[in-house]
Enzyme design. Sequence first.
Site, PDB file in Angstrom:
ATOM      1  N   SER A 173      68.918 -22.679  20.782  1.00 46.00           N
ATOM      2  CA  SER A 173      68.715 -24.119  20.647  1.00 46.00           C
ATOM      3  C   SER A 173      69.185 -24.577  19.259  1.00 46.00           C
ATOM      4  O   SER A 173      70.335 -24.327  18.903  1.00 46.00           O
ATOM      5  CB  SER A 173      67.248 -24.453  20.925  1.00 46.00           C
ATOM      6  OG  SER A 173      67.077 -25.815  21.171  1.00 46.00           O
TER       7      SER A 173
ATOM      8  N   ASP B 167      70.406 -26.811  31.723  1.00 49.71           N
ATOM      9  CA  ASP B 167      69.632 -26.983  30.489  1.00 49.71           C
ATOM     10  C   ASP B 167      69.370 -28.466  30.225  1.00 49.71           C
ATOM     11  O   ASP B 167      70.301 -29.257  30.132  1.00 49.71           O
ATOM     12  CB  ASP B 167      70.395 -26.379  29.306  1.00 49.71           C
ATOM     13  CG  ASP B 167      69.515 -26.134  28.098  1.00 49.71           C
ATOM     14  OD1 ASP B 167      68.756 -27.047  27.723  1.00 49.71           O
ATOM     15  OD2 ASP B 167      69.589 -25.035  27.532  1.00 49.71           O
TER      16      ASP B 167
ATOM     17  N   HIS C 251      65.737 -24.187  29.621  1.00 50.88           N
ATOM     18  CA  HIS C 251      66.352 -24.239  28.297  1.00 50.88           C
ATOM     19  C   HIS C 251      66.703 -22.828  27.847  1.00 50.88           C
ATOM     20  O   HIS C 251      65.823 -22.017  27.565  1.00 50.88           O
ATOM     21  CB  HIS C 251      65.365 -24.879  27.332  1.00 50.88           C
ATOM     22  CG  HIS C 251      65.916 -25.174  25.979  1.00 50.88           C
ATOM     23  ND1 HIS C 251      67.148 -25.756  25.784  1.00 50.88           N
ATOM     24  CD2 HIS C 251      65.388 -24.993  24.738  1.00 50.88           C
ATOM     25  CE1 HIS C 251      67.347 -25.920  24.492  1.00 50.88           C
ATOM     26  NE2 HIS C 251      66.302 -25.459  23.838  1.00 50.88           N
TER      27      HIS C 251
END
Length: 515
Positions: free
Chosen positions: A228, A454, A484
Amino acid sequence: MPNPARLRAAALAATAVLLPALLAGCGDGPRDDEALPDQKLAWKDCPAPSQAEGGGSAPSPLPGGGEWQCATMKAPLDWDDPEGDTIGLALIRAKASGPADRRIGSLVFNFGGPGGSGVTTLPAFGQDYATLRTRYDLVSFDPRGVGRSAPVECLDDEQLDAYFQQDATPDDAAERTELLDNTKKFNTACEKHSKRMLPHVATTDAARDMDLMRQVLGDDKLYYFGISYGTELGGVYAHLFPKKLGRAVFDAVVDPTQNAEQSSLGQAEGFQRALDNYAEDCVSKVEDCPVGDSVQDVENRIARLLKDLDHKPIPGIFPRDLTQTAATGGIAQSLYSKDFWEYLTEGLEQAYDGDGRILMALSDSMNGRDENGEYSNITAANVSINCADDKPRYDPAYVEKKLPAFRKASPLFGDYLAWGMVSCTRWPVAGAADHPDVSAPGAPPILVIGNTGDPATPYEGAGRMVDALGKGVGVELTYKGQGHGAYDSKNKCVQDAVHGYLLDGKTPTAGTVCS
C-alpha cells in the site's frame, strides 16, 4: 477530516481482533559522538505496544520458535541538518530461522497507512512470512511521527470521538462551515502539540531513515517489502538510492502519477467496484442474500440506510450513535479484505434493524480506536504525512465543483472521499509536490503486484508505477482477486512469484497473471 480511504490497510489487524471479540517511546535530543550509521542497536524483548501504536499485549513467540526483539535507532530530526538533534525510531525483528550460511540479510517491511505501526503489524502477520524468514531477518519499524517514533499528537481521545461523529458529507452551508471549523481545530491541535515534528514527517524523510536503517542493520543493500503506502515509500527510496536497493516487492500499489484529487477519485471508483463485487458475491450464493435480492437492490438499500442515518443516527457502541459518516467508514473498511465481507453482511442486517454496533466497530478499527475508547495516533500521523507530501490544497468551493465527478465514480462513496480532500486545507506546513518522484534508473528489478479488485489502491496504479520506475526496473504481476493487496490472499501463484524473487532472485515473466 482525514480521507479515510488513505488510511489504507493499516487497521486490518485491528479489525481482525476487534470484530470477533464484539461478535462473540522513544526519546529524542541532541546526538552524541557516535556516528549514526555505526550505532549499535540494543535488541531486547519487545514491550507491549504503546497506545500510540494501538495498545495491546507484547507480541507472542512465532510458531515453530523465534522471539520478537525490539530496539530504537537514532535518526536525524532534520535530514537537512544531519548533525543536529536526533529522534528515536522504533524497530522490531524476528531473526532468520534457517542456516546462517543461507541468510541473505534483513527484509524490511512497511505495511502502509501512512501512519501504520510496523512494530505492531509485523507480529500480527508474522506467520504469513514464515517462508521468507528462512533466509531473512524480518524487520519493520514505526516511521517517524508514528507509534513510538516521535509520534505526532493532535486531539485527545474525547476530542477524537467528537471529531469522528461529525458530518463528513455536508449538505448545506452550515454543515460545510462546521466541517471546515472542525478541520481547523484538528490541524491547529497538531501544530500546538507537534510543531517540531510536522516539517519532518514527509516520505522522503522516511526513505532516508530506511537507508540509515540498512546501514545500521549491516546490509549492503536494502531488501524491501512494501504494501500500500509502503509502495510509495519504496518508490521514493528507489529514486533516492537506486544503487542501494536490493530485491524489492511492491504489493497493493499506489499510483505515483496522481495528485491527491486524482487519488481520491480513483479510490471512489475502486471502492465502488469493490462494493459491486461484494454485492454480486452475496446475491450469487445458493442461499438468499440477506441484504438484497440483486446487486442494485443491495446498493439501493445501503444508500437508503446512509440517507436515513444522515437525519437520524441509530445506537452504535454505547454511548455513541452510528452516524452516516461512521457507517460509510465501516462499510469502506470491510471492503479491504474479502474475509471481512461476512462482517459487512451481518453489520448491514443489524443496522437495518436499528443496531449499529458492527458497522461502528469497523469504523473504529479504521480510525485506530480500541474497545476501551483509546486511539492510536494513526489519524494524526496519516494526516501529517499526507499533508507534508501533497502540495495541492483544496477549498470547499473547489470540492463542490468536483462533486458531480466523484458521485459519478461512486454514488455511495463519492461525497465521502471528495470532502476528505479538505483535510490539508489549513495545514501549517507546505506540501512537497503534486506527486512523488519514483523514477529509479539503475535500480535492480522491482516486483510490482496489482490486484484487479483492490479498492484502496486500484489496479491501474501498478502499471503506472512500472512506467514511472523506468525501463528495466518494474516487473508487473497481476492478481485477479479481491481485497487490498495480493500476497496475504495466500494465492499460491502470487506467493510463489514473491518467494522465487526474494529468496532466489528469480524474476517472474513481466505480465504474469495469477488468479
